[in-house]
Design a protein around this motif. Sequence first.
Motif, PDB file in Angstrom:
ATOM      1  N   LYS A  91    -105.982 -50.860 -31.879  1.00  0.00           N
ATOM      2  CA  LYS A  91    -106.459 -49.490 -31.680  1.00  0.00           C
ATOM      3  C   LYS A  91    -106.364 -48.679 -32.967  1.00  0.00           C
ATOM      4  O   LYS A  91    -107.270 -47.915 -33.317  1.00  0.00           O
ATOM      5  CB  LYS A  91    -105.676 -48.789 -30.566  1.00  0.00           C
ATOM      6  CG  LYS A  91    -106.182 -47.383 -30.251  1.00  0.00           C
ATOM      7  CD  LYS A  91    -105.410 -46.743 -29.119  1.00  0.00           C
ATOM      8  CE  LYS A  91    -106.008 -45.389 -28.758  1.00  0.00           C
ATOM      9  NZ  LYS A  91    -106.123 -44.459 -29.891  1.00  0.00           N
ATOM     10  N   ALA A  92    -105.254 -48.836 -33.689  1.00  0.00           N
ATOM     11  CA  ALA A  92    -105.067 -48.093 -34.939  1.00  0.00           C
ATOM     12  C   ALA A  92    -106.140 -48.474 -35.968  1.00  0.00           C
ATOM     13  O   ALA A  92    -106.685 -47.613 -36.666  1.00  0.00           O
ATOM     14  CB  ALA A  92    -103.674 -48.363 -35.499  1.00  0.00           C
ATOM     15  N   LEU A  93    -106.452 -49.765 -36.055  1.00  0.00           N
ATOM     16  CA  LEU A  93    -107.472 -50.210 -36.998  1.00  0.00           C
ATOM     17  C   LEU A  93    -108.852 -49.660 -36.626  1.00  0.00           C
ATOM     18  O   LEU A  93    -109.587 -49.144 -37.479  1.00  0.00           O
ATOM     19  CB  LEU A  93    -107.521 -51.737 -37.043  1.00  0.00           C
ATOM     20  CG  LEU A  93    -106.296 -52.442 -37.646  1.00  0.00           C
ATOM     21  CD1 LEU A  93    -106.389 -53.949 -37.454  1.00  0.00           C
ATOM     22  CD2 LEU A  93    -106.161 -52.107 -39.132  1.00  0.00           C
ATOM     23  N   LEU A  94    -109.199 -49.740 -35.346  1.00  0.00           N
ATOM     24  CA  LEU A  94    -110.503 -49.237 -34.904  1.00  0.00           C
ATOM     25  C   LEU A  94    -110.585 -47.721 -35.018  1.00  0.00           C
ATOM     26  O   LEU A  94    -111.650 -47.172 -35.343  1.00  0.00           O
ATOM     27  CB  LEU A  94    -110.772 -49.678 -33.466  1.00  0.00           C
ATOM     28  CG  LEU A  94    -111.037 -51.177 -33.270  1.00  0.00           C
ATOM     29  CD1 LEU A  94    -111.164 -51.507 -31.789  1.00  0.00           C
ATOM     30  CD2 LEU A  94    -112.287 -51.621 -34.019  1.00  0.00           C
ATOM     31  N   ASP A  95    -109.486 -47.029 -34.766  1.00  0.00           N
ATOM     32  CA  ASP A  95    -109.479 -45.566 -34.910  1.00  0.00           C
ATOM     33  C   ASP A  95    -109.786 -45.170 -36.354  1.00  0.00           C
ATOM     34  O   ASP A  95    -110.507 -44.204 -36.607  1.00  0.00           O
ATOM     35  CB  ASP A  95    -108.123 -44.990 -34.484  1.00  0.00           C
ATOM     36  CG  ASP A  95    -107.955 -44.948 -32.971  1.00  0.00           C
ATOM     37  OD1 ASP A  95    -108.959 -45.157 -32.264  1.00  0.00           O
ATOM     38  OD2 ASP A  95    -106.827 -44.700 -32.514  1.00  0.00           O
TER      39      ASP A  95
END
Length: 206
Positions: A91-95
């Motif tokens: 999620k952090a990478l996609l955010d």
Amino acid sequence: MKRGIGLFVLLTLLLTGIVFAGNAENDLILRISSFKPVQYQMVLDDLEKSFPGRFEVEEPTLVALQKLRQLRVILLGRMENGDPNAFAESKALLDQLDGQLLRNPLLEGKSVIAIRRYLGDKSRSAMGGELGLAPSNFQNNSEIRNPDKDWENEFVHISFQEGKKNVKPFYKPAKGMIISDPEMHFSGTKMLFSSIGTNGRWHILK
């Protein structure tokens, strides 16, 4: 062709989970499994070329992109095994990647009207009538099953300002009722759409 691919990837990344809302963990698995680093890099290259001085790629975005290149398969395996840390990392990478695309000058100050349907676990697998669409392109809305019950949907206003996306519901039909076919007036102040009227048949509403 390059610009066309870039636009498709951009809209897919930004609107995923908006029009068809479902299970957050399943969404992450499917987004990571279908993510194409090469196509994402094409979007960045095109935006930098098209808007020199207005669109700049941040270092954290390049780091996130490189991590996904290297770890995508590993993250998928960990998520499929239920590792909560893998979901958080993904999620952090996609955010970070989504946040970079939200700074696209073409989006700044723009708005989109969309139908958000809540399809639960079917949000990534539903097709045809399950999406609230005619099952085949030679059919029309009369072929959609149960249009007056079992639907959870609403119209949302999606706006882009200062690199941020804001999603605001503005119309929700009666419980179970489907909404479809939005058509905006040229002024942007009025809209027609189709749904089921009081006689149980399809109507054009406003």
